[in-house]
Design a protein around this motif. Structure first.
Motif, PDB file in Angstrom:
ATOM      1  N   ILE A 132       0.830  -1.197   0.000  1.00  0.00           N
ATOM      2  CA  ILE A 132       0.000   0.000   0.000  1.00  0.00           C
ATOM      3  C   ILE A 132       0.866   1.249   0.000  1.00  0.00           C
ATOM      4  O   ILE A 132       0.559   2.236  -0.656  1.00  0.00           O
ATOM      5  N   GLU A 133       1.933   1.198   0.760  1.00  0.00           N
ATOM      6  CA  GLU A 133       2.950   2.245   0.785  1.00  0.00           C
ATOM      7  C   GLU A 133       4.283   1.525   0.682  1.00  0.00           C
ATOM      8  O   GLU A 133       4.357   0.321   0.937  1.00  0.00           O
ATOM      9  N   THR A 134       5.331   2.215   0.330  1.00  0.00           N
ATOM     10  CA  THR A 134       6.628   1.577   0.158  1.00  0.00           C
ATOM     11  C   THR A 134       7.000   0.776   1.399  1.00  0.00           C
ATOM     12  O   THR A 134       7.089   1.340   2.496  1.00  0.00           O
ATOM     13  N   GLY A 135       7.130  -0.534   1.228  1.00  0.00           N
ATOM     14  CA  GLY A 135       7.512  -1.421   2.323  1.00  0.00           C
ATOM     15  C   GLY A 135       6.412  -1.742   3.313  1.00  0.00           C
ATOM     16  O   GLY A 135       6.648  -2.431   4.299  1.00  0.00           O
ATOM     17  N   HIS A 136       5.203  -1.266   3.092  1.00  0.00           N
ATOM     18  CA  HIS A 136       4.079  -1.510   4.003  1.00  0.00           C
ATOM     19  C   HIS A 136       3.019  -2.323   3.259  1.00  0.00           C
ATOM     20  O   HIS A 136       2.357  -1.824   2.355  1.00  0.00           O
ATOM     21  N   PHE A 137       2.878  -3.587   3.662  1.00  0.00           N
ATOM     22  CA  PHE A 137       1.992  -4.532   3.001  1.00  0.00           C
ATOM     23  C   PHE A 137       0.789  -4.831   3.893  1.00  0.00           C
ATOM     24  O   PHE A 137       0.942  -5.010   5.100  1.00  0.00           O
ATOM     25  N   VAL A 138      -0.396  -4.930   3.287  1.00  0.00           N
ATOM     26  CA  VAL A 138      -1.627  -5.210   4.022  1.00  0.00           C
ATOM     27  C   VAL A 138      -2.490  -6.162   3.215  1.00  0.00           C
ATOM     28  O   VAL A 138      -2.625  -6.012   2.003  1.00  0.00           O
ATOM     29  N   ALA A 139      -3.089  -7.136   3.892  1.00  0.00           N
ATOM     30  CA  ALA A 139      -4.049  -8.037   3.262  1.00  0.00           C
ATOM     31  C   ALA A 139      -5.433  -7.700   3.812  1.00  0.00           C
ATOM     32  O   ALA A 139      -5.843  -8.201   4.856  1.00  0.00           O
ATOM     33  N   CYS A 140      -6.127  -6.792   3.125  1.00  0.00           N
ATOM     34  CA  CYS A 140      -7.454  -6.353   3.567  1.00  0.00           C
ATOM     35  C   CYS A 140      -8.181  -5.764   2.370  1.00  0.00           C
ATOM     36  O   CYS A 140      -7.609  -4.978   1.623  1.00  0.00           O
TER      37      CYS A 140
END
Length: 112
Positions: free
Chosen positions: A92-100
């Motif tokens: 979602i943002e550089t280096g920030h991953f979300v599964a939603c």
């Protein structure tokens, strides 16, 4: 404690980010719920965000794992898509991953 001994943190399989980024800006409802239960050290030892993002609802069965998002029965933002489609881990943002599904990317649009 994890914040101070880790450089990168993965919250089950729903969110991964550098530790400071995760604490400053949690994105997944489960991560926010976990953080709302953090204790503030001190003489009265209070909960950080009492009830603001607390996790409610029933735990899914570990024997009969539901289709779709495994957190949906406890998520205040659950949508129809959550019942039948597993969320994918997305950056979602550089280096920030979300599964939603709140953050499903469609072209350049993010559903938040």
């Amino acid at each position: 404690m994890v914040r101070y001994i880790s450089d990168r943190i993965g919250v089950i399989i729903v969110e991964i980010a550098e530790s400071e980024e995760l604490y400053k800006k949690p994105l997944h409802p489960y991560t926010k719920g976990l953080f709302s239960a953090l204790l503030i050290p001190g003489p009265k030892q209070t909960v950080l965000d009492e009830n603001e993002n607390s996790i409610q609802g029933e735990l899914p069965s570990p024997i009969n794992i539901p289709k779709g998002c495994r957190f949906r029965s406890r998520c205040p933002y659950a949508m129809d898509v959550c019942a039948h489609k597993d969320p994918t881990l997305q950056e979602i943002e550089t280096g920030h991953f979300v599964a939603c599904h709140l953050y499903d990317i469609e072209g350049d649009k993010v559903n938040i």
